[in-house]
Design a protein around this motif. Structure first.
Motif, PDB file in Angstrom:
ATOM      1  N   ALA A  34     -56.201  16.318 -15.900  1.00 42.88           N
ATOM      2  CA  ALA A  34     -56.084  14.925 -15.459  1.00 42.88           C
ATOM      3  C   ALA A  34     -56.946  14.677 -14.221  1.00 42.88           C
ATOM      4  N   VAL A  35     -56.969  15.618 -13.303  1.00 38.96           N
ATOM      5  CA  VAL A  35     -57.809  15.486 -12.101  1.00 38.96           C
ATOM      6  C   VAL A  35     -59.268  15.321 -12.503  1.00 38.96           C
ATOM      7  N   ILE A  36     -59.750  16.181 -13.380  1.00 40.51           N
ATOM      8  CA  ILE A  36     -61.155  16.132 -13.792  1.00 40.51           C
ATOM      9  C   ILE A  36     -61.457  14.813 -14.486  1.00 40.51           C
ATOM     10  N   ARG A  37     -60.601  14.407 -15.403  1.00 35.04           N
ATOM     11  CA  ARG A  37     -60.864  13.165 -16.148  1.00 35.04           C
ATOM     12  C   ARG A  37     -60.844  11.937 -15.243  1.00 35.04           C
ATOM     13  N   VAL A  38     -59.871  11.855 -14.329  1.00 35.49           N
ATOM     14  CA  VAL A  38     -59.808  10.717 -13.407  1.00 35.49           C
ATOM     15  C   VAL A  38     -61.051  10.702 -12.527  1.00 35.49           C
ATOM     16  N   PHE A  39     -61.449  11.862 -12.015  1.00 31.33           N
ATOM     17  CA  PHE A  39     -62.625  11.913 -11.160  1.00 31.33           C
ATOM     18  C   PHE A  39     -63.886  11.500 -11.906  1.00 31.33           C
ATOM     19  N   VAL A  40     -64.072  12.006 -13.112  1.00 34.56           N
ATOM     20  CA  VAL A  40     -65.273  11.676 -13.880  1.00 34.56           C
ATOM     21  C   VAL A  40     -65.300  10.183 -14.199  1.00 34.56           C
ATOM     22  N   GLU A  41     -64.166   9.618 -14.565  1.00 32.77           N
ATOM     23  CA  GLU A  41     -64.119   8.189 -14.893  1.00 32.77           C
ATOM     24  C   GLU A  41     -64.327   7.312 -13.674  1.00 32.77           C
ATOM     25  N   ALA A  42     -63.686   7.638 -12.557  1.00 38.41           N
ATOM     26  CA  ALA A  42     -63.723   6.778 -11.375  1.00 38.41           C
ATOM     27  C   ALA A  42     -64.897   7.078 -10.454  1.00 38.41           C
ATOM     28  N   GLY A  43     -65.261   8.346 -10.333  1.00 40.72           N
ATOM     29  CA  GLY A  43     -66.340   8.714  -9.426  1.00 40.72           C
ATOM     30  C   GLY A  43     -65.997   8.475  -7.972  1.00 40.72           C
ATOM     31  N   ALA A  44     -64.737   8.505  -7.673  1.00 44.67           N
ATOM     32  CA  ALA A  44     -64.257   8.216  -6.320  1.00 44.67           C
ATOM     33  C   ALA A  44     -63.113   9.167  -6.004  1.00 44.67           C
ATOM     34  N   PRO A  45     -62.661   9.145  -4.760  1.00 43.96           N
ATOM     35  CA  PRO A  45     -61.509   9.991  -4.431  1.00 43.96           C
ATOM     36  C   PRO A  45     -60.356   9.750  -5.398  1.00 43.96           C
ATOM     37  N   VAL A  46     -59.669  10.821  -5.732  1.00 43.69           N
ATOM     38  CA  VAL A  46     -58.560  10.776  -6.678  1.00 43.69           C
ATOM     39  C   VAL A  46     -57.275  11.014  -5.902  1.00 43.69           C
ATOM     40  N   SER A  47     -56.299  10.143  -6.089  1.00 47.41           N
ATOM     41  CA  SER A  47     -55.031  10.322  -5.381  1.00 47.41           C
ATOM     42  C   SER A  47     -54.002  11.004  -6.282  1.00 47.41           C
ATOM     43  N   VAL A  48     -52.961  11.499  -5.663  1.00 50.36           N
ATOM     44  CA  VAL A  48     -51.859  12.101  -6.408  1.00 50.36           C
ATOM     45  C   VAL A  48     -51.286  11.075  -7.384  1.00 50.36           C
ATOM     46  N   ASP A  49     -51.159   9.822  -6.939  1.00 51.85           N
ATOM     47  CA  ASP A  49     -50.627   8.773  -7.815  1.00 51.85           C
ATOM     48  C   ASP A  49     -51.515   8.550  -9.032  1.00 51.85           C
ATOM     49  N   ASP A  50     -52.859   8.596  -8.834  1.00 48.07           N
ATOM     50  CA  ASP A  50     -53.792   8.444  -9.963  1.00 48.07           C
ATOM     51  C   ASP A  50     -53.535   9.508 -11.025  1.00 48.07           C
ATOM     52  N   VAL A  51     -53.327  10.728 -10.573  1.00 45.27           N
ATOM     53  CA  VAL A  51     -53.098  11.836 -11.500  1.00 45.27           C
ATOM     54  C   VAL A  51     -51.728  11.688 -12.159  1.00 45.27           C
ATOM     55  N   ALA A  52     -50.707  11.369 -11.377  1.00 42.84           N
ATOM     56  CA  ALA A  52     -49.344  11.244 -11.909  1.00 42.84           C
ATOM     57  C   ALA A  52     -49.268  10.155 -12.975  1.00 42.84           C
ATOM     58  N   ARG A  53     -50.007   9.053 -12.792  1.00 39.11           N
ATOM     59  CA  ARG A  53     -49.996   7.967 -13.794  1.00 39.11           C
ATOM     60  C   ARG A  53     -50.528   8.448 -15.144  1.00 39.11           C
TER      61      ARG A  53
END
Length: 164
Positions: A34-53
């Motif tokens: 989830a961390v990798i996918r959120v980072f690749v999609e957003a290209g910005a800092p990833v928060s714990v909440d982003d991953v938890a969602r």
């Protein structure tokens, strides 16, 4: 100062194999994916909440604990709530106009197999500053036979440091 140069086969031993097995299992964790996918999609800092969602059935507390374990295993860098990769020498091009920065050469090389898609890595030689370009597919590199990856340990914090 001299550096001993060894091939991958010469470096592999029981201790390294055990560490690789442990790190491989950690990379297969849903939180890491989830961390990798959120980072690749957003290209910005990833928060714990982003991953938890992204992870139904996992609480923010559970996700934070998993992220702390990944940080302890040196798979991510967790600083407070957000963690991010900032612009640096390891640009990863996804072929669709998006580029992201990996924390190190090993992270850049690992994105293609983790995402199951081809990526291009653009970096600079740490010795002569010449530009380097390497395409990586899910099963390995496409070219780049003359490139080496340097792996060492930083004195500060014991984190692994790599370069192409």
């Amino acid at each position: 100062m001299t550096f001993e140069i060894k091939s991958a086969d010469e470096l592999v031993g029981p201790e390294l194999e055990a560490r690789w097995t442990s790190r491989r299992a950690a990379r297969e964790d849903a939180v890491f994916a989830a961390v990798i996918r959120v980072f690749v999609e957003a290209g910005a800092p990833v928060s714990v909440d982003d991953v938890a969602r992204r992870l139904r059935g996992r609480t923010v507390t559970d996700v934070r604990a998993a992220l702390e374990r990944l940080d302890a295993d040196d798979l991510i860098v967790l600083e407070g709530d957000p963690f991010s990769a900032t612009p640096n020498a390891f640009a990863v091009d996804f072929g669709d106009g998006r580029a992201r920065y990996a924390c190190c050469a090993i992270d850049a090389l690992g994105l293609a197999p983790m995402l199951g898609r081809r990526v291009g890595i653009r970096a600079r030689c740490h010795d002569c500053d010449e530009p380097l370009a390497l395409d990586i597919g899910p099963t390995g590199p496409a070219g780049g036979e003359e490139m080496l990856v340097w792996v060492g340990r930083r004195a500060e914090g014991g984190r692994v440091c790599t370069s192409l």
